[in-house]
Design an enzyme around this catalytic site. Structure first.
Site, PDB file in Angstrom:
ATOM      1  N   LYS A 191       5.700  35.609  51.009  1.00 21.46           N
ATOM      2  CA  LYS A 191       5.115  34.520  50.214  1.00 21.46           C
ATOM      3  C   LYS A 191       3.965  35.056  49.368  1.00 21.46           C
ATOM      4  CE  LYS A 191       3.294  29.886  51.114  1.00 21.46           C
ATOM      5  NZ  LYS A 191       4.448  28.996  51.148  1.00 21.46           N
ATOM      6  N   ASN A 221      -1.468  17.597  43.590  1.00 19.59           N
ATOM      7  CA  ASN A 221      -0.082  17.254  43.919  1.00 19.59           C
ATOM      8  C   ASN A 221       0.089  15.744  43.932  1.00 19.59           C
ATOM      9  OD1 ASN A 221       2.616  17.701  44.910  1.00 19.59           O
ATOM     10  ND2 ASN A 221       1.912  17.168  46.970  1.00 19.59           N
ATOM     11  N   ILE A 260       1.784  25.689  49.219  1.00 20.11           N
ATOM     12  CA  ILE A 260       1.029  26.716  48.483  1.00 20.11           C
ATOM     13  C   ILE A 260       0.262  27.574  49.503  1.00 20.11           C
ATOM     14  CG2 ILE A 260      -0.800  27.087  46.761  1.00 20.11           C
ATOM     15  CD1 ILE A 260       1.602  25.796  45.473  1.00 20.11           C
ATOM     16  N   MET A 300       8.573  21.706  45.900  1.00 15.58           N
ATOM     17  CA  MET A 300       8.801  21.529  47.332  1.00 15.58           C
ATOM     18  C   MET A 300       8.518  22.806  48.118  1.00 15.58           C
ATOM     19  SD  MET A 300       9.242  18.491  47.092  1.00 15.58           S
ATOM     20  CE  MET A 300      10.184  17.218  47.872  1.00 15.58           C
ATOM     21  N   ARG A 301       7.257  23.225  48.058  1.00 15.20           N
ATOM     22  CA  ARG A 301       6.863  24.481  48.677  1.00 15.20           C
ATOM     23  C   ARG A 301       5.379  24.391  49.034  1.00 15.20           C
ATOM     24  NH1 ARG A 301       9.677  28.848  48.883  1.00 15.20           N
ATOM     25  NH2 ARG A 301      11.417  27.867  47.816  1.00 15.20           N
ATOM     26  N   HIS A 315       2.474  12.764  45.881  1.00 16.20           N
ATOM     27  CA  HIS A 315       3.363  12.577  47.032  1.00 16.20           C
ATOM     28  C   HIS A 315       3.705  11.091  47.175  1.00 16.20           C
ATOM     29  CE1 HIS A 315       5.276  13.549  50.805  1.00 16.20           C
ATOM     30  NE2 HIS A 315       4.653  12.516  51.348  1.00 16.20           N
ATOM     31  N   SER A 345      10.996  14.199  36.676  1.00 22.22           N
ATOM     32  CA  SER A 345      10.549  13.000  35.951  1.00 22.22           C
ATOM     33  C   SER A 345       9.030  12.981  35.817  1.00 22.22           C
ATOM     34  CB  SER A 345      11.063  11.716  36.617  1.00 22.22           C
ATOM     35  OG  SER A 345      10.392  11.473  37.823  1.00 22.22           O
ATOM     36  N   ASN A 346       8.328  13.496  36.816  1.00 22.99           N
ATOM     37  CA  ASN A 346       6.859  13.573  36.697  1.00 22.99           C
ATOM     38  C   ASN A 346       6.454  14.596  35.643  1.00 22.99           C
ATOM     39  OD1 ASN A 346       5.220  11.890  38.792  1.00 22.99           O
ATOM     40  ND2 ASN A 346       7.066  12.570  39.863  1.00 22.99           N
TER      41      ASN A 346
HETATM   42  C1  GAR Z   1       8.204  12.853  43.432  1.00 17.61           C
HETATM   43  O1  GAR Z   1       8.383  11.548  43.918  1.00 17.61           O
HETATM   44  C2  GAR Z   1       7.112  13.556  44.193  1.00 17.61           C
HETATM   45  O2  GAR Z   1       6.125  12.687  44.664  1.00 17.61           O
HETATM   46  C3  GAR Z   1       7.872  14.155  45.351  1.00 17.61           C
HETATM   47  O3  GAR Z   1       9.057  14.612  44.788  1.00 17.61           O
HETATM   48  C4  GAR Z   1       9.430  13.717  43.735  1.00 17.61           C
HETATM   49  C5  GAR Z   1       9.811  14.553  42.543  1.00 17.61           C
HETATM   50  O4  GAR Z   1      10.329  13.738  41.533  1.00 17.61           O
HETATM   51  N1  GAR Z   1       7.096  15.202  45.971  1.00 17.61           N
HETATM   52  C6  GAR Z   1       7.046  15.391  47.265  1.00 17.61           C
HETATM   53  O5  GAR Z   1       7.704  14.757  48.063  1.00 17.61           O
HETATM   54  C7  GAR Z   1       6.069  16.469  47.702  1.00 17.61           C
HETATM   55  N2  GAR Z   1       5.990  16.516  49.100  1.00 17.61           N
HETATM   56  P1  GAR Z   1      10.522  14.302  40.078  1.00 17.61           P
HETATM   57  O6  GAR Z   1      11.174  15.677  40.219  1.00 17.61           O
HETATM   58  O7  GAR Z   1      11.427  13.311  39.396  1.00 17.61           O
HETATM   59  O8  GAR Z   1       9.169  14.402  39.440  1.00 17.61           O
END
Ligand code: GAR
Length: 188
Positions: free
Chosen positions: A65, A107, A93, A90-91, A109, A13-14
């Site tokens: 990696k 990023n 860097i 979710m990795r 969060h 979604s982001n």
């Molecule tokens: C988001 O809320 C982002 O902040 C989080 O994953 C979600 C992805 O949503 N990221 C983390 O937790 C990073 N540690 P999306 O796939 O709908 O954009």
């Protein structure tokens, strides 16, 4: 016009929010490429729908990696990238990518960092009993959800409806990520 690359692992979604902001000229940039580390991630469908090329690079196809990140660098080499936006990637860097794109990886969060790093941040916060939930946009370093903070927003919520607060945070997150990218790009 600036060039963005987005890394994502899941729903996207982001990713969508950033691409739409670029396509509507709300951000003076284009998204050149999506890099995804999961072959069935929904974000790949979103990229197809939005006309953004995507590349799936699976960490399991590499012995380290470092080799995985070298492959990403090789794929990104043709592009002149201003900013790499992690959007639910979710990795952690590693130094290979960080040293190549120093100061250019950011990023989002879903917590008020440095609290509640890692996965299920909103669940962690709810479990802890916090009343201020929030979003952080930050530069990426080699630690989990670490790096200098760019911007944050919070929401006061004194309840226990996790899906309600998740929805509100996601809306806030999209807006904050877009405004942070805009601000950063004007400084480049
Ligand atoms: C988001 O809320 C982002 O902040 C989080 O994953 C979600 C992805 O949503 N990221 C983390 O937790 C990073 N540690 P999306 O796939 O709908 O954009």
């Amino acid at each position: 016009m600036k060039n963005l690359v987005i890394f994502a692992s899941g729903n996207g979604s982001n990713f969508d929010a950033i691409v739409i902001a670029c396509q509507k000229c709300n951000i003076d940039a284009r998204v050149l490429l999506l890099i995804c580390d999961k072959k069935d991630a929904y974000v790949i469908k979103r990229a197809q729908k939005r006309g953004v090329p995507s590349l799936v690079i699976l960490p399991k196809d590499f012995t380290s990696k470092e080799d995985y990140e070298k492959k990403i660098i090789e794929e990104l080499a043709p592009y002149d990238i201003d900013l790499i936006c992690l959007a639910g990637y979710m990795r952690i860097i590693g130094d290979t990518l960080l040293s190549r794109y120093e100061g250019k990886i950011i990023n989002t969060h879903p917590s008020i960092l440095p609290s509640f790093k890692g996965i299920k941040a909103i669940e962690q916060a709810m479990e802890y009993g916090v009343k201020m939930f929030g979003i952080t946009i930050h530069f990426v370093d080699s630690s989990l959800d670490g790096g200098k903070i760019i911007d944050q927003r919070g929401i006061y919520y004194n309840g226990n409806d996790i899906s309600y607060i998740k929805k509100r945070l996601l809306i806030l997150e999209h807006r904050l990520y877009i405004s942070s990218i805009k601000k950063l790009l004007t400084k480049l």
